[in-house]
Design a protein around this motif. Structure first.
Motif, mmCIF file in Angstrom:
data_model
loop_
_atom_site.group_PDB
_atom_site.id
_atom_site.type_symbol
_atom_site.label_atom_id
_atom_site.label_comp_id
_atom_site.label_asym_id
_atom_site.label_seq_id
_atom_site.Cartn_x
_atom_site.Cartn_y
_atom_site.Cartn_z
ATOM 1 N N ARG A 1 0.826 -1.211 0.000
ATOM 2 C CA ARG A 1 0.000 0.000 0.000
ATOM 3 C C ARG A 1 0.857 1.257 0.000
ATOM 4 O O ARG A 1 0.536 2.251 -0.657
ATOM 5 C CB ARG A 1 -0.948 -0.015 1.205
ATOM 6 C CG ARG A 1 -2.110 -0.989 1.055
ATOM 7 C CD ARG A 1 -3.149 -0.791 2.141
ATOM 8 N NE ARG A 1 -2.670 -1.245 3.438
ATOM 9 C CZ ARG A 1 -2.794 -2.493 3.872
ATOM 10 N NH1 ARG A 1 -3.375 -3.417 3.118
ATOM 11 N NH2 ARG A 1 -2.348 -2.834 5.072
ATOM 12 N N LEU A 2 1.981 1.219 0.715
ATOM 13 C CA LEU A 2 2.878 2.377 0.751
ATOM 14 C C LEU A 2 3.439 2.663 -0.640
ATOM 15 O O LEU A 2 3.396 3.823 -1.111
ATOM 16 C CB LEU A 2 4.029 2.113 1.732
ATOM 17 C CG LEU A 2 5.144 3.161 1.739
ATOM 18 C CD1 LEU A 2 4.640 4.496 2.274
ATOM 19 C CD2 LEU A 2 6.347 2.670 2.561
ATOM 20 N N CYS A 3 3.948 1.653 -1.290
ATOM 21 C CA CYS A 3 4.564 1.870 -2.599
ATOM 22 C C CYS A 3 3.549 2.422 -3.597
ATOM 23 O O CYS A 3 3.864 3.340 -4.377
ATOM 24 C CB CYS A 3 5.154 0.560 -3.116
ATOM 25 S SG CYS A 3 6.566 -0.021 -2.146
ATOM 26 N N LEU A 4 2.333 1.896 -3.566
ATOM 27 C CA LEU A 4 1.307 2.380 -4.500
ATOM 28 C C LEU A 4 0.879 3.797 -4.140
ATOM 29 O O LEU A 4 0.664 4.629 -5.033
ATOM 30 C CB LEU A 4 0.112 1.427 -4.496
ATOM 31 C CG LEU A 4 0.420 -0.004 -4.992
ATOM 32 C CD1 LEU A 4 -0.825 -0.876 -4.909
ATOM 33 C CD2 LEU A 4 0.972 0.020 -6.428
ATOM 34 N N ALA A 5 0.760 4.109 -2.848
ATOM 35 C CA ALA A 5 0.357 5.453 -2.429
ATOM 36 C C ALA A 5 1.408 6.485 -2.807
ATOM 37 O O ALA A 5 1.085 7.648 -3.101
ATOM 38 C CB ALA A 5 0.122 5.490 -0.920
ATOM 39 N N LEU A 6 2.675 6.074 -2.825
ATOM 40 C CA LEU A 6 3.763 6.985 -3.184
ATOM 41 C C LEU A 6 3.952 7.083 -4.696
ATOM 42 O O LEU A 6 4.792 7.873 -5.160
ATOM 43 C CB LEU A 6 5.072 6.524 -2.533
ATOM 44 C CG LEU A 6 5.114 6.524 -1.004
ATOM 45 C CD1 LEU A 6 6.488 6.063 -0.519
ATOM 46 C CD2 LEU A 6 4.789 7.900 -0.441
ATOM 47 N N GLY A 7 3.213 6.284 -5.455
ATOM 48 C CA GLY A 7 3.421 6.273 -6.900
ATOM 49 C C GLY A 7 4.777 5.699 -7.256
ATOM 50 O O GLY A 7 5.388 6.112 -8.248
ATOM 51 N N ALA A 8 5.237 4.734 -6.450
ATOM 52 C CA ALA A 8 6.561 4.143 -6.673
ATOM 53 C C ALA A 8 6.462 2.616 -6.719
ATOM 54 O O ALA A 8 7.081 1.911 -5.916
ATOM 55 C CB ALA A 8 7.523 4.594 -5.574
ATOM 56 N N PRO A 9 5.684 2.060 -7.657
ATOM 57 C CA PRO A 9 5.523 0.594 -7.714
ATOM 58 C C PRO A 9 6.826 -0.120 -8.021
ATOM 59 O O PRO A 9 6.951 -1.317 -7.747
ATOM 60 C CB PRO A 9 4.496 0.394 -8.827
ATOM 61 C CG PRO A 9 4.606 1.617 -9.688
ATOM 62 C CD PRO A 9 4.929 2.728 -8.745
ATOM 63 N N GLU A 10 7.796 0.608 -8.562
ATOM 64 C CA GLU A 10 9.071 -0.026 -8.882
ATOM 65 C C GLU A 10 9.791 -0.547 -7.631
ATOM 66 O O GLU A 10 10.616 -1.478 -7.709
ATOM 67 C CB GLU A 10 9.980 0.944 -9.641
ATOM 68 C CG GLU A 10 10.503 2.143 -8.855
ATOM 69 C CD GLU A 10 9.509 3.298 -8.785
ATOM 70 O OE1 GLU A 10 9.892 4.355 -8.241
ATOM 71 O OE2 GLU A 10 8.360 3.143 -9.271
ATOM 72 N N LEU A 11 9.481 0.063 -6.456
ATOM 73 C CA LEU A 11 10.104 -0.417 -5.220
ATOM 74 C C LEU A 11 9.682 -1.846 -4.907
ATOM 75 O O LEU A 11 10.438 -2.610 -4.300
ATOM 76 C CB LEU A 11 9.734 0.505 -4.054
ATOM 77 C CG LEU A 11 10.297 1.931 -4.102
ATOM 78 C CD1 LEU A 11 9.766 2.753 -2.937
ATOM 79 C CD2 LEU A 11 11.824 1.906 -4.091
ATOM 80 N N LEU A 12 8.493 -2.232 -5.349
ATOM 81 C CA LEU A 12 8.012 -3.584 -5.091
ATOM 82 C C LEU A 12 8.838 -4.624 -5.825
ATOM 83 O O LEU A 12 8.965 -5.770 -5.381
ATOM 84 C CB LEU A 12 6.536 -3.712 -5.518
ATOM 85 C CG LEU A 12 5.521 -2.896 -4.711
ATOM 86 C CD1 LEU A 12 4.160 -2.941 -5.381
ATOM 87 C CD2 LEU A 12 5.433 -3.425 -3.281
ATOM 88 N N ASP A 13 9.400 -4.210 -6.964
ATOM 89 C CA ASP A 13 10.169 -5.156 -7.783
ATOM 90 C C ASP A 13 11.658 -5.125 -7.479
ATOM 91 O O ASP A 13 12.423 -5.920 -8.029
ATOM 92 C CB ASP A 13 9.971 -4.832 -9.271
ATOM 93 C CG ASP A 13 8.518 -4.978 -9.691
ATOM 94 O OD1 ASP A 13 7.863 -5.920 -9.200
ATOM 95 O OD2 ASP A 13 8.039 -4.144 -10.492
ATOM 96 N N ASN A 14 12.053 -4.223 -6.586
ATOM 97 C CA ASN A 14 13.475 -4.130 -6.240
ATOM 98 C C ASN A 14 13.878 -5.393 -5.473
ATOM 99 O O ASN A 14 13.284 -5.713 -4.446
ATOM 100 C CB ASN A 14 13.706 -2.890 -5.376
ATOM 101 C CG ASN A 14 15.186 -2.595 -5.168
ATOM 102 O OD1 ASN A 14 15.937 -3.457 -4.725
ATOM 103 N ND2 ASN A 14 15.588 -1.378 -5.502
ATOM 104 N N PRO A 15 14.871 -6.142 -5.942
ATOM 105 C CA PRO A 15 15.228 -7.413 -5.288
ATOM 106 C C PRO A 15 15.699 -7.243 -3.845
ATOM 107 O O PRO A 15 15.623 -8.184 -3.056
ATOM 108 C CB PRO A 15 16.342 -7.973 -6.180
ATOM 109 C CG PRO A 15 16.834 -6.824 -6.984
ATOM 110 C CD PRO A 15 15.676 -5.892 -7.154
#
Length: 398
Positions: free
Chosen positions: A260-274
């Motif tokens: 939820r944090l990553c999506l709220a920040l508009g930073a979905p790329e953080l979810l894919d960071n290994p």
């Protein structure tokens, strides 16, 4: 004045409060706010050399906050006639709360064995620094000493800056709450057995219990807790972050909050960071993750991030000064600060009970008493006539 009616919840109970300083009064305040008839028994003014520390300034905010909803009588148990008064009072009581050293209790005849001979149903709650027996039983125990010995100071503060005490008397206050819980458990058990018992709570044991997951980590995993400043020792991202106009707290532990944090920040790329795919990895790479988030948070205000994150279901909140705490709309809604008028005519704002009961709620019905305000009234309730009262006064017992 008859007994104070703050609530009907515990109005059938009488408490003798022999306690001083903070832990004991904190315990008894819970009982008083829920309607118990609390009688604060203290030596006449000038008898205790430490009275300035805990009882002299009756109009201080601290004293009023700790001792509201209580009646006060003076009694010097070292003087002739005083023990007779105490034992008469004891026969009417359900609970006695004290924080005296073990040898003092025995010398004055207010140890548990002595009390139960007079009233087998009485519950004695003893609060101490280190316990009622053992190698440290005779030691005095102040909050900061216990914070140090209980491990709290070793995990509080910024890394490398040395031990730091918590900014409140956490050992005192939490011990008072634990003692109140013990009293209520003993009262429930008394309904079956008809017998009182001795409830004991120590600051040291309580402080270690309050270490909770930190202590459990060490005992079971050998993981020694250390200072991590404003970060959480086992979760990330969770801690203090800087917005464009100040700091705010973020609590995005767990996979759901992280997403939820990553999506709220508009930073979905953080979810894919290994390096950030699991909680364990986010803790391991905390410094790098915090830098990534700091760059985003610097672009807007605290108010913006707190509102946006909470709307997305991510825990976040501002860091208030104490004055700001009491201006917060939710704090006002909860009625945290309540007004009471003292005997001297001063209006004071005290902290209400944080426990809500729907039918029999707590209340602040009376300010803290002046020294010995109800002595004569209580002695008359115990059927001492005016002559007996004057003889007690002449002997220095009251």
């Amino acid at each position: 004045m008859s007994k104070i009616s703050a609530s009907q919840a515990l109005s059938h109970l009488r408490v003798i409060d022999l306690s001083r300083v903070r832990a004991g009064p904190t315990c008894v305040r819970i009982l008083a706010d829920f309607g118990a008839d609390v009688i604060r028994v203290e030596p006449p003014q000038g008898v205790d050399p430490n009275e300035a520390m805990f009882a002299a300034d009756r109009d201080s905010g601290d004293f009023q906050n700790l001792n509201r909803n209580k009646r006060s009588m003076t009694l010097n148990l070292k003087r002739e006639g005083a023990l007779e008064v105490f034992q008469k009072l004891l026969r009417t009581a359900d609970i006695v709360v004290e924080n005296w050293r073990p040898e003092v209790k025995a010398r004055l005849g207010v140890d548990y064995d002595s009390l139960r001979k007079v009233n087998p149903r009485v519950i004695l709650a003893s609060i101490s620094g280190f316990g009622q027996d053992g190698p440290y039983a005779g030691r005095p125990g102040f909050d900061q000493i216990i914070q140090g010995m209980g491990g709290l100071m070793s995990v509080t503060g910024l890394p490398g800056h040395g031990p730091v005490r918590a900014g409140l008397a956490i050992a005192d206050s939490s011990t008072g709450i634990y003692a109140a819980a013990g009293i209520l458990i003993a009262l429930l058990e008394r309904e079956r057995s008809g017998q009182g018992q001795w409830v004991q709570a120590s600051l040291l044991h309580t402080q270690i219990a309050m270490m909770d997951f930190q202590a459990a980590r060490f005992l079971n995993d050998g993981d020694v807790p250390v200072q991590v400043g404003n970060d959480h020792p086992t979760s990330s991202p969770m801690g203090l972050f800087e917005a464009s106009d100040g700091a705010f707290n973020l609590g995005a532990s767990g996979e759901g909050n992280w997403r939820r944090l990553c999506l709220a920040l508009g930073a979905p790329e953080l979810l894919d960071n290994p390096g950030f795919r699991t909680e364990k990895l986010r803790v391991q790479h905390r410094a790098r993750l915090n830098r990534e988030l700091a760059a985003i948070f610097a672009g807007a205000t605290v108010a913006h991030w707190v509102e946006r994150l909470n709307r997305a279901g991510v825990p976040a909140g501002p860091v208030y000064s104490v004055p700001e705490v009491f201006e917060d709309p939710q704090v006002r809604h909860l009625g945290v600060a309540q007004a009471v008028r003292t005997a001297a005519g001063r209006t004071m704002r005290l902290i209400s009970q944080p426990i809500t009961l729907t039918r029999t709620p707590a209340a602040i019905a009376s300010a803290a008493p002046v020294w010995g305000e109800h002595t004569r009234e209580l002695l008359r309730e115990l059927e001492f006539d005016d002559g007996a009262i004057e003889r007690l006064r002449a002997a220095g017992a009251i």
